[in-house]
Design an enzyme around this catalytic site. Structure first.
Site, mmCIF file in Angstrom:
data_model
loop_
_atom_site.group_PDB
_atom_site.id
_atom_site.type_symbol
_atom_site.label_atom_id
_atom_site.label_comp_id
_atom_site.label_asym_id
_atom_site.label_seq_id
_atom_site.Cartn_x
_atom_site.Cartn_y
_atom_site.Cartn_z
ATOM 1 N N ASP A 101 -4.546 19.915 -56.279
ATOM 2 C CA ASP A 101 -5.804 19.345 -55.806
ATOM 3 C C ASP A 101 -5.575 18.468 -54.570
ATOM 4 O O ASP A 101 -6.520 17.962 -53.982
ATOM 5 C CB ASP A 101 -6.415 18.508 -56.949
ATOM 6 N N GLU A 134 -18.546 24.786 -36.268
ATOM 7 C CA GLU A 134 -18.677 25.866 -37.243
ATOM 8 C C GLU A 134 -19.461 25.341 -38.446
ATOM 9 O O GLU A 134 -19.111 24.309 -39.019
ATOM 10 C CB GLU A 134 -17.277 26.310 -37.689
ATOM 11 N N LYS A 145 0.255 28.618 -51.282
ATOM 12 C CA LYS A 145 -0.476 27.402 -51.656
ATOM 13 C C LYS A 145 -1.973 27.704 -51.511
ATOM 14 O O LYS A 145 -2.525 27.656 -50.413
ATOM 15 C CB LYS A 145 -0.059 26.252 -50.720
ATOM 16 N N VAL A 174 0.175 18.359 -50.709
ATOM 17 C CA VAL A 174 1.098 19.412 -51.177
ATOM 18 C C VAL A 174 1.177 20.544 -50.139
ATOM 19 O O VAL A 174 2.262 21.054 -49.853
ATOM 20 C CB VAL A 174 0.687 19.906 -52.579
ATOM 21 N N GLY A 175 0.042 20.879 -49.536
ATOM 22 C CA GLY A 175 0.052 21.838 -48.425
ATOM 23 C C GLY A 175 0.773 21.240 -47.227
ATOM 24 O O GLY A 175 1.534 21.922 -46.529
ATOM 25 N N GLU A 235 -5.116 31.391 -38.475
ATOM 26 C CA GLU A 235 -6.418 32.045 -38.365
ATOM 27 C C GLU A 235 -7.446 30.973 -38.689
ATOM 28 O O GLU A 235 -7.568 30.546 -39.839
ATOM 29 C CB GLU A 235 -6.474 33.211 -39.357
ATOM 30 N N CYS A 267 -15.504 33.320 -41.288
ATOM 31 C CA CYS A 267 -15.085 32.805 -39.985
ATOM 32 C C CYS A 267 -15.565 33.676 -38.831
ATOM 33 O O CYS A 267 -15.745 33.200 -37.727
ATOM 34 C CB CYS A 267 -13.570 32.644 -39.943
HETATM 35 P P1 ADP Z 1 -11.775 23.270 -45.692
HETATM 36 O O1 ADP Z 1 -11.826 22.059 -44.815
HETATM 37 O O2 ADP Z 1 -12.810 24.266 -45.337
HETATM 38 O O3 ADP Z 1 -11.687 23.006 -47.156
HETATM 39 P P2 ADP Z 1 -9.033 23.523 -44.932
HETATM 40 O O4 ADP Z 1 -8.737 24.146 -43.640
HETATM 41 O O5 ADP Z 1 -8.880 22.048 -45.033
HETATM 42 O O6 ADP Z 1 -10.455 24.025 -45.340
HETATM 43 O O7 ADP Z 1 -8.170 24.177 -46.088
HETATM 44 C C1 ADP Z 1 -7.447 25.356 -45.983
HETATM 45 C C2 ADP Z 1 -6.169 25.198 -46.755
HETATM 46 O O8 ADP Z 1 -5.385 24.160 -46.142
HETATM 47 C C3 ADP Z 1 -6.310 24.787 -48.207
HETATM 48 O O9 ADP Z 1 -5.370 25.512 -48.978
HETATM 49 C C4 ADP Z 1 -5.967 23.309 -48.184
HETATM 50 O O10 ADP Z 1 -5.453 22.845 -49.405
HETATM 51 C C5 ADP Z 1 -4.897 23.267 -47.132
HETATM 52 N N1 ADP Z 1 -4.669 21.956 -46.499
HETATM 53 C C6 ADP Z 1 -5.517 20.917 -46.399
HETATM 54 N N2 ADP Z 1 -4.963 19.912 -45.683
HETATM 55 C C7 ADP Z 1 -3.720 20.319 -45.330
HETATM 56 C C8 ADP Z 1 -2.655 19.756 -44.557
HETATM 57 N N3 ADP Z 1 -2.747 18.548 -44.014
HETATM 58 N N4 ADP Z 1 -1.543 20.498 -44.377
HETATM 59 C C9 ADP Z 1 -1.435 21.736 -44.885
HETATM 60 N N5 ADP Z 1 -2.399 22.329 -45.612
HETATM 61 C C10 ADP Z 1 -3.543 21.639 -45.839
#
Ligand code: ADP
Length: 490
Positions: free
Chosen positions: A218, A394, A185, A222-223, A261, A295
């Protein structure tokens, strides 16, 4: 190269061996951060798409020979390596288009990860998955014991936008070579580094359907659906600490192995005997290169009070002369931030630093000459309060905080005053002294006098809230394996 080299990646996802768009046909725009123009579209996958990808990966793991056939996995990974070599320049243009990373510094974003695929293929081929550990005493009398290193099962890989192609490869290829099946993803801002990997796997390799899937979207949900799905055995995640906490919590109900990470706020301790003309130009370069979107960036520079002004002058000189601009210009090393949101976040944190008493030495805003794109000036803040937001959060931008210290103990205390523990740097003319300081830093890696700690053959990861587990080295491969102990009678 010029902006006419903008290149859109494949908009399709890879689910169960098929390259496809989502049922509803929804897409989202991908923006080139240097010009703010729409470079193309990616498929806006849904939680239903994710559920189908997880089902495919589950089926491929449970009912094909993938998890048991090392030779076949070696064949597929080696094919993938060759295919990526063929597609390398296309991938480079896609990464510059969606990340805005300067083309001149894409070695680590493109060339290194392509080679990484070959590394894991070889490493996984010669790994000893079955080990006879001989005779052991036990309660019921002696027995012979074998250790099996088995794949974990279905692995969900969630990746960020700062080095998307590299992290897509780093999170998925050791997992695949270890015998797992994978759903990738990618981050919203950089979907093509993932969808192109899917296209190449589908069109140019023999990976069986369902072994490798890519779902772009988007929507954060989904993550989140991937990290909560009970059919997924492991999540490997790179991203912010806030999202990492959510991923860990989502996996708790099914006790998923979780590799994280996360963020960092690394410190560079410059001891009073250090050669500042060597240590500090490099420190300033690390802050600016790739817009500070790394990072491991040592974003807190700890200078001895006795050499404070001398150190500030060197940092300022390097930052003021840093080549910022069009990422397609091969002499440029600092491009834009990835998005308007990130630029505004960086500017907001700089303002908070100044409000909390930090002294602005240079930068602090957006470059005058660059009136499009999400650029931020290389920024140096002195006299930073170690407990202020800018010293604790950060920034992920071209910003250095300088903090003074009097004694070695004080420097170590300031460096360890963080929820993060990813990496650190120590500079000193006396290597033994530097090693003693390094030993007291609560971080996953330390570089001494610019020594490089990162590479495929050494473990890398974070302590405290910078992460769980280690990438790279034997440790990094074993993260994707389960250990089974088998007892046999004598
Ligand atoms: P940033 O805040 O710097 O955009 P994130 O840590 O939110 O970075 O994003 C890293 C990844 O985690 C992306 O692929 C994002 O789509 C995904 N992501 C965002 N929110 C969630 C969530 N609640 N669960 C799983 N994955 C997520």
């Amino acid at each position: 190269m010029t902006t006419s080299d903008l290149l859109a990646g494949d908009p399709r996802m890879l689910i169960d061996g098929e390259l496809l768009a989502t049922a509803g046909g929804a897409t989202f725009d991908v923006i080139h951060p240097a010009t703010e123009e729409v470079a193309g579209q990616a498929t806006d996958g849904t939680t239903d798409d994710m559920a189908r990808a997880v089902a495919a990966a589950r089926r491929a793991f449970d009912s094909t020979g993938w998890s048991r056939d090392v030779e076949f996995r070696y064949h597929c990974l080696t094919q993938l390596h060759t295919a990526l070599e063929r597609n390398k320049e296309r991938l480079r243009r896609i990464v510059v288009t969606e990340v805005g990373v300067p083309v001149g510094i894409t070695q680590s974003q493109i060339d290194a990860p392509v080679e990484e695929v070959a590394h894991w293929a070889e490493f996984g081929k010669s790994f000893e998955y079955l080990r006879d550990t001989g005779v052991h005493d036990s309660m019921g009398g002696p027995s012979r014991r074998m250790i099996h290193y088995d794949p974990i099962g279905v692995v969900g890989a969630i990746t960020p936008w700062n080095a998307p192609f590299y992290l897509n490869v780093a999170e998925t290829t050791p997992a695949l070579m270890a015998g797992n099946t994978v759903i990738l993803k990618p981050a919203q801002l950089t979907p093509w580094s993932g969808s192109e990997l899917g296209r190449i796997v589908a069109e140019e390799t023999d990976f069986p359907a369902g072994v490798f899937n890519v779902v772009t979207s988007d929507a954060n949900e989904v993550g989140a659906a991937l990290s909560a799905d009970p059919r997924v055995d492991m999540i490997t995640f790179t991203g912010s600490t806030a999202t990492g906490r959510a991923v860990l919590a989502a996996g708790a109900s099914t006790v998923k192995r979780t590799m994280l990470e996360l963020g960092g706020k690394s410190a560079h301790i410059v001891l009073d005997d250090a050669d500042l003309t060597k240590a500090l130009p490099m420190a300033a370069t690390l802050a600016c290169i790739a817009s500070g979107q790394s990072c491991v960036l040592p974003s807190r520079i700890l200078l001895p009070r006795s050499r404070y002004d001398e150190g500030l002058a060197i940092l300022k000189a390097t930052m003021d002369a840093f080549p910022v601009g069009d990422p397609w210009d091969p002499t440029v090393m600092q491009g834009p931030q990835i998005s308007a949101g990130q630029r505004d976040k960086v500017l907001g944190l700089i303002a908070s630093g100044i409000a909390s008493g930090a002294r602005l030495i240079t930068g602090g805003g957006t470059p005058e000459k660059l009136n499009r794109g999400y650029y931020v000036q290389a920024t140096l803040l002195a006299d930073v309060d170690p407990d202020s937001r800018i010293a604790q959060e950060e920034v992920f931008g071209p910003v250095l905080c300088v903090l003074p210290f009097d004694t070695e103990d004080e420097a170590i205390a300031i460096a360890n005053n963080s929820i993060y523990g990813l990496s650190g740097e120590v500079s000193s003319a006396d290597e033994d002294r530097a090693l003693r300081v390094a030993q007291r830093l609560r971080t996953g890696s330390v570089g001494i006098n610019g020594g490089m700690y990162f590479g495929l053959t050494s473990p890398f990861g974070g302590t405290k809230q910078s992460g769980l587990g280690r990438r790279n080295g034997t440790h990094g491969f074993e993260e994707y394996l389960e250990i089974k102990t088998v007892g046999l009678p004598l």
